[in-house]
Design a protein around this motif. Structure first.
Motif, PDB file in Angstrom:
ATOM      1  N   LEU A 149      -4.868  62.317  80.686  1.00 29.13           N
ATOM      2  CA  LEU A 149      -4.827  63.332  81.079  1.00 29.13           C
ATOM      3  C   LEU A 149      -5.610  63.320  82.584  1.00 29.13           C
ATOM      4  O   LEU A 149      -5.413  63.479  82.877  1.00 29.13           O
ATOM      5  CB  LEU A 149      -5.669  64.431  80.956  1.00 29.13           C
ATOM      6  N   ALA A 150      -6.698  62.740  82.297  1.00 32.82           N
ATOM      7  CA  ALA A 150      -7.095  62.373  83.906  1.00 32.82           C
ATOM      8  C   ALA A 150      -6.444  62.168  84.856  1.00 32.82           C
ATOM      9  O   ALA A 150      -6.336  62.549  86.069  1.00 32.82           O
ATOM     10  CB  ALA A 150      -9.150  62.195  83.568  1.00 32.82           C
ATOM     11  N   LEU A 151      -6.178  60.616  84.068  1.00 34.66           N
ATOM     12  CA  LEU A 151      -5.310  59.919  85.235  1.00 34.66           C
ATOM     13  C   LEU A 151      -4.358  60.558  85.812  1.00 34.66           C
ATOM     14  O   LEU A 151      -3.958  60.777  87.255  1.00 34.66           O
ATOM     15  CB  LEU A 151      -5.202  58.841  84.812  1.00 34.66           C
ATOM     16  N   ALA A 152      -3.748  61.436  84.999  1.00 35.25           N
ATOM     17  CA  ALA A 152      -2.487  61.935  85.493  1.00 35.25           C
ATOM     18  C   ALA A 152      -2.569  63.253  86.044  1.00 35.25           C
ATOM     19  O   ALA A 152      -2.193  63.095  87.368  1.00 35.25           O
ATOM     20  CB  ALA A 152      -1.616  62.453  83.801  1.00 35.25           C
ATOM     21  N   ILE A 153      -3.676  63.640  85.825  1.00 34.12           N
ATOM     22  CA  ILE A 153      -4.172  64.772  87.619  1.00 34.12           C
ATOM     23  C   ILE A 153      -4.545  64.226  88.094  1.00 34.12           C
ATOM     24  O   ILE A 153      -3.762  65.144  89.654  1.00 34.12           O
ATOM     25  CB  ILE A 153      -5.300  66.018  86.357  1.00 34.12           C
ATOM     26  N   GLY A 154      -5.491  63.728  88.607  1.00 34.49           N
ATOM     27  CA  GLY A 154      -5.580  62.678  89.393  1.00 34.49           C
ATOM     28  C   GLY A 154      -4.917  62.320  90.239  1.00 34.49           C
ATOM     29  O   GLY A 154      -4.736  62.620  91.534  1.00 34.49           O
ATOM     30  N   ILE A 155      -3.894  61.913  89.647  1.00 40.01           N
ATOM     31  CA  ILE A 155      -2.588  61.185  91.043  1.00 40.01           C
ATOM     32  C   ILE A 155      -1.377  62.408  91.036  1.00 40.01           C
ATOM     33  O   ILE A 155      -0.548  61.979  92.280  1.00 40.01           O
ATOM     34  CB  ILE A 155      -1.589  60.487  89.763  1.00 40.01           C
ATOM     35  N   ALA A 156      -1.392  63.487  89.955  1.00 31.17           N
ATOM     36  CA  ALA A 156      -0.672  64.541  90.485  1.00 31.17           C
ATOM     37  C   ALA A 156      -1.190  65.032  92.404  1.00 31.17           C
ATOM     38  O   ALA A 156      -0.362  65.881  92.760  1.00 31.17           O
ATOM     39  CB  ALA A 156      -0.926  65.874  89.407  1.00 31.17           C
ATOM     40  N   ILE A 157      -2.627  65.676  91.949  1.00 33.59           N
ATOM     41  CA  ILE A 157      -3.722  65.971  92.938  1.00 33.59           C
ATOM     42  C   ILE A 157      -3.042  64.702  94.440  1.00 33.59           C
ATOM     43  O   ILE A 157      -2.624  65.684  95.405  1.00 33.59           O
ATOM     44  CB  ILE A 157      -4.913  65.835  93.333  1.00 33.59           C
ATOM     45  N   GLN A 158      -2.856  63.270  94.333  1.00 33.86           N
ATOM     46  CA  GLN A 158      -2.432  62.721  95.378  1.00 33.86           C
ATOM     47  C   GLN A 158      -1.376  62.874  95.365  1.00 33.86           C
ATOM     48  O   GLN A 158      -1.238  62.261  96.785  1.00 33.86           O
ATOM     49  CB  GLN A 158      -3.803  61.620  95.286  1.00 33.86           C
ATOM     50  N   SER A 250     -14.307  60.960  95.056  1.00 37.17           N
ATOM     51  CA  SER A 250     -15.755  61.658  94.532  1.00 37.17           C
ATOM     52  C   SER A 250     -14.500  62.578  93.251  1.00 37.17           C
ATOM     53  O   SER A 250     -15.418  62.648  92.205  1.00 37.17           O
ATOM     54  CB  SER A 250     -16.344  62.440  95.041  1.00 37.17           C
ATOM     55  N   LEU A 251     -13.732  63.295  93.331  1.00 39.70           N
ATOM     56  CA  LEU A 251     -12.954  63.592  92.339  1.00 39.70           C
ATOM     57  C   LEU A 251     -12.503  62.776  91.135  1.00 39.70           C
ATOM     58  O   LEU A 251     -12.475  63.270  90.027  1.00 39.70           O
ATOM     59  CB  LEU A 251     -12.261  64.920  93.182  1.00 39.70           C
ATOM     60  N   MET A 252     -11.915  61.955  91.573  1.00 38.65           N
ATOM     61  CA  MET A 252     -11.238  61.511  90.754  1.00 38.65           C
ATOM     62  C   MET A 252     -12.336  60.727  89.516  1.00 38.65           C
ATOM     63  O   MET A 252     -12.356  60.619  88.415  1.00 38.65           O
ATOM     64  CB  MET A 252     -10.824  60.102  91.274  1.00 38.65           C
ATOM     65  N   MET A 253     -13.422  59.750  89.999  1.00 36.57           N
ATOM     66  CA  MET A 253     -14.587  60.203  89.077  1.00 36.57           C
ATOM     67  C   MET A 253     -14.726  60.724  88.590  1.00 36.57           C
ATOM     68  O   MET A 253     -15.334  59.939  87.289  1.00 36.57           O
ATOM     69  CB  MET A 253     -15.226  59.078  90.392  1.00 36.57           C
ATOM     70  N   VAL A 254     -15.180  61.679  88.724  1.00 32.09           N
ATOM     71  CA  VAL A 254     -15.583  63.215  87.918  1.00 32.09           C
ATOM     72  C   VAL A 254     -15.160  63.461  86.894  1.00 32.09           C
ATOM     73  O   VAL A 254     -14.754  64.215  86.177  1.00 32.09           O
ATOM     74  CB  VAL A 254     -15.897  64.254  89.167  1.00 32.09           C
ATOM     75  N   LEU A 255     -13.536  63.149  87.518  1.00 30.22           N
ATOM     76  CA  LEU A 255     -12.336  63.669  86.505  1.00 30.22           C
ATOM     77  C   LEU A 255     -12.194  63.125  85.197  1.00 30.22           C
ATOM     78  O   LEU A 255     -12.539  63.564  83.837  1.00 30.22           O
ATOM     79  CB  LEU A 255     -11.124  64.164  87.141  1.00 30.22           C
TER      80      LEU A 255
END
Length: 260
Positions: A149-158, A250-255
């Protein structure tokens, strides 16, 4: 396909659609500083995702190899880079830089090649989500549902800036907002397709999961170094690109750490 899998597959595509929808709210061409900032942000997210979501799990999955646990990740990263290098030469497309966004004649041929460029960049992202899902579905101890889920959200943001980078130049060159939105959104359709195809191959991927995880990371890193970093650093006063790269990283690392 259960709801959790469907959600993880579609979240990145939703990010592209959201970015493409900016064409309805913003007038004129995207300011150069905003494009540079969004590109830097996307690059930071992809680098952090490559490390925390893909390379580290690849080495964890190969921990039984002892001091050679790095080997699958090493081989996979190189394979991913070389694969994207091949596609970059085989598939006709435009590079995502100012020649495509500012003052160009985005006719059907040029806009199509720009969409192909974004689709090419989205391929490793879809693979990354798919291979992480495949590992989680097959019970890998190094991959959790929250990590997916974290990866999916991170990719969605970018993906938000990528959708905007497609749709807004098309509108500024005379295309109607609705059509520009559809083309921008469709540029991200390769992600859920790539993810689903990877999931369908899950049983075949399990024995080589560390290699495939690192392969997706290498492909993403190729996109960052070949396209995004030159774009965010182009011209004078490129500090904003570097700052937003750090924000994205930083955001992706935190996620990944907080949710994974």
């Amino acid at each position: 396909m259960d709801f959790e899998v469907f959600r993880a597959v579609m979240i990145p595509f939703a990010g592209t659609c959201l970015g493409a929808a900016l064409v309805f709210f913003m007038k004129g061409a995207m300011p150069r500083s905003m494009q540079r900032a969004l590109t830097g942000f996307a690059a930071g997210v992809m680098v952090a995702a490559s490390v925390w979501s893909l390379i580290i799990p690849a080495m964890d999955h190969a921990a039984h190899m002892g001091k050679l646990a790095f080997l699958p990740a090493f081989i996979g990263v190189w394979a991913g880079v070389l694969f994207l290098l091949l596609l970059d030469h085989v598939i006709p497309h435009l590079h995502m830089n100012s020649e495509c966004v500012e003052g160009c004649d985005c006719g059907l041929g040029k806009s199509t090649m720009l969409v192909l460029a974004v689709a090419l960049h989205n391929l490793p992202e879809g693979m990354a989500v798919g291979v992480l899902l495949a590992g989680w579905m097959n019970g890998s101890e190094s991959i959790s549902g929250m990590a997916v889920l974290a990866l999916a959200i991170g990719i969605a943001i970018q993906n938000v800036p990528e959708g905007a980078i497609i749709s807004m130049p098309l509108k500024s060159n005379g295309m109607k907002s609705g059509k520009a939105f559809v083309i921008g959104a469709l540029s991200g359709i390769v992600e859920p397709i790539g993810a689903v195809l990877t999931i369908l191959l899950a049983t075949l991927l399990t024995p080589v999961l560390p290699y495939v995880l690192a392969f997706a990371a290498g492909a993403m890193l190729y996109v960052v170094v070949e396209e995004l970093i030159p774009e965010m650093s182009e011209g004078e006063h490129s500090n904003i690109g570097v700052l937003f790269f750090t924000v994205g990283f930083s955001l992706m690392m935190v996620l990944d750490v907080a949710l994974g």
